[in-house]
Scaffold this active site. Structure first.
Site, PDB file in Angstrom:
ATOM      1  N   ASP A 117      16.018   8.002  -5.835  1.00 13.77           N
ATOM      2  CA  ASP A 117      16.980   7.972  -4.657  1.00 13.77           C
ATOM      3  C   ASP A 117      16.196   8.637  -3.525  1.00 13.77           C
ATOM      4  OD1 ASP A 117      18.039  11.029  -4.417  1.00 13.77           O
ATOM      5  OD2 ASP A 117      18.058  10.366  -6.468  1.00 13.77           O
ATOM      6  N   ASP A 139      17.486  11.222  -1.768  1.00 18.44           N
ATOM      7  CA  ASP A 139      18.267  12.490  -1.380  1.00 18.44           C
ATOM      8  C   ASP A 139      19.201  12.011  -0.445  1.00 18.44           C
ATOM      9  OD1 ASP A 139      18.452  15.055  -2.314  1.00 18.44           O
ATOM     10  OD2 ASP A 139      17.862  15.784  -0.182  1.00 18.44           O
TER      11      ASP A 139
END
Length: 292
Positions: A211, A213
């Site tokens: 991802d 973050d």
């Protein structure tokens, strides 16, 4: 110096709780004077290479990042005969070009953890190891080539910031860590890397991006469902990566040219006559080579 037969240890992070392709497999319990490790240890072979696998969070992902007994984990890997540790970890990205699915072969760390035992040594037997270059360049070279051979999107080099967790970052923290020129963020590679160095084990991290973050304000914030969706594909690629890297690391060698296997030679500061005997006994696997 006598030659050492390579035994590759793999510490599997989120999504990697076993290893495919191993033969002659056996899960074994190994006790540690530092407490209970995350799980039993899986022994096996990958072709001609002796392999040892430990799921960092335990099978079933039962242990949180702060609850992992990092000292016991590294101690049992040393007791299992490991000479090299490949750490496989899920992480968030701080850079646009490090998209989910990219693997980062880390070369630096920033440790922001605060609730973990970070050393095998302490009062009664003090040691200070160098962490200037916290990963083994030889392992990094093998992982980089293996990633290229497997067609895995990867980057060689980058700083892994280890946060305490278990919560994900605030947006302010995410922007702060980006300003520090960090590449990825995770919750598990410290103090693991420090302890591997104290145990004179060659160590390298493959950080698997899941991802961004939460710094990209146009995106939804990171959540477990999104992470799990990427983890499955990353875990499969991690298996391929290890299978490709293992043959290049197999066989015997005299010394590690990065000095990982001699880290304690200039680290012990407590003279023999002042050392705590009980602590020395606990360190039989980690530091027995230099304690005598």
């Amino acid at each position: 110096m006598d030659k050492t037969e390579t035994v590759i240890g793999v510490i599997g992070g989120s999504g990697l709780y076993g290893m495919d392709g191993l033969t002659d497999t056996e899960w074994r319990r190994i006790d540690s004077p530092f407490g209970t490790p995350s799980d039993e240890v899986l022994f096996g072979r990958l072709g001609d290479v002796q392999m040892v696998f430990l799921p960092r969070h335990g099978r079933g992902h039962r242990i949180s990042p702060s609850g992992i007994n990092y000292r016991a984990n590294i101690d049992v890997m040393k007791r299992a005969g490991c000479t090299d540790i490949i750490s496989v970890s899920a992480c968030g990205s701080f850079r646009e070009e490090l998209a989910p699915g990219c693997f980062v072969i880390v070369d630096q760390f920033i440790d922001r953890t605060f609730a973990r035992e970070k050393s095998f040594f302490g009062n009664g037997l003090v040691a200070h190891v160098s962490m200037a270059d916290p990963v083994c360049a030889r392992l990094g070279d093998a992982l980089e080539k293996a990633a290229s051979d497997c067609g895995i999107d990867h980057v060689r080099g980058g700083t892994y910031l280890t946060m305490e967790g278990p919560q994900f970052s605030t947006r302010a923290e995410s922007h702060l860590y980006r300003s520090w020129d960090c590449s990825v963020i995770g919750m598990t590679n410290m103090p693991e890397a420090k302890l591997a160095r104290e145990a004179e084990l060659c160590y390298a991290t493959v950080a698997m991006v899941t991802d961004y973050d939460c710094w990209r304000e146009e995106d939804a914030h990171v959540d477990v469902a999104a992470v799990l969706e990427v983890l499955t594909g990353n875990a499969s690629k991690a298996q391929d990566l290890i299978a490709a890297a293992a043959p290049a690391l197999s066989g015997s060698r005299n010394i590690c040219h990065s000095g990982c296997d001699r880290a304690l030679e200039v680290a012990l500061i407590t003279p023999p006559e002042a050392r705590d005997e009980e602590m020395a006994v606990m360190l039989d696997a980690v530091a027995g080579r230099v304690l005598g």
